[in-house]
Design an enzyme around this catalytic site. Structure first.
Site, PDB file in Angstrom:
ATOM      1  CG  ASN A  48       3.619  12.083 -20.582  1.00 51.23           C
ATOM      2  OD1 ASN A  48       4.637  12.657 -20.950  1.00 51.23           O
ATOM      3  ND2 ASN A  48       3.120  12.269 -19.364  1.00 51.23           N
ATOM      4  CB  CYS A  59       1.536   5.848 -22.258  1.00 54.66           C
ATOM      5  SG  CYS A  59       0.643   5.357 -20.768  1.00 54.66           S
ATOM      6  CD  GLU A  61       5.866   3.988 -23.001  1.00 51.04           C
ATOM      7  OE1 GLU A  61       6.735   3.759 -22.156  1.00 51.04           O
ATOM      8  OE2 GLU A  61       4.894   4.751 -22.769  1.00 51.04           O
ATOM      9  CB  CYS A  92       2.578   1.661 -17.388  1.00 47.58           C
ATOM     10  SG  CYS A  92       1.691   1.903 -18.949  1.00 47.58           S
ATOM     11  CB  CYS A  95       3.621   1.247 -22.279  1.00 48.78           C
ATOM     12  SG  CYS A  95       2.514   2.673 -22.405  1.00 48.78           S
TER      13      CYS A  95
END
Length: 136
Positions: A48, A59, A61, A92, A95
């Site tokens: 992140n 993020c 991802e 989240c 993601c």
């Protein structure tokens, strides 16, 4: 489920931990790392990256998916996301959608409750097939 070679979950976790340690999280201090296995055997990863304008924070991802496409594309087959303690962290909602788009329903995700396919993590997901249907 798609037939694939055995996933080395510990190798993915260690790569995710390595990236988590490189995260830029001066505001929340909540560092995240992720590593994913690609269908051609590559491992892609991300961390992140926070921003003073919170809405543009990235993020982990996001970074991983960017590396996926920057290094040749393909499909994610297995993903391990970790928090600062090095243990599995559930992505989240945004993601989870990224993982669906780039891995699909059979992509495996290590969760705090064990390995689950994305079809269980994001049931009734919205995907590219819905856009094709809209085109007629």
């Amino acid at each position: 489920m798609v037939d694939r070679p055995e996933v080395d979950w510990e190798a993915l976790r260690l790569r995710a931990v390595e990236l988590m340690e490189r995260a830029y999280a001066p505001y929340s201090r909540f560092r995240v790392g992720v590593a994913g296995l690609v269908d051609d055997g590559r491992v892609v990863a991300g961390c992140n990256v926070e921003n003073a304008a919170y809405g543009v924070t990235l993020c982990a991802e996001c970074g991983m998916v960017s590396e996926l496409h920057a290094t040749g594309g393909g499909r994610l087959t297995a993903v391990f996301c970790v928090g600062g303690d090095g243990q599995a962290l559930m992505p989240c909602g945004r993601c989870r959608q990224l993982l669906w788009e780039n891995g699909g329903p059979d992509c495996l995700l290590m969760t705090p409750e064990g390995v689950l396919p994305m079809s269980a993590v994001l049931p009734q997901a919205f995907g590219a097939e819905h856009l094709r249907h809209a085109e007629g």
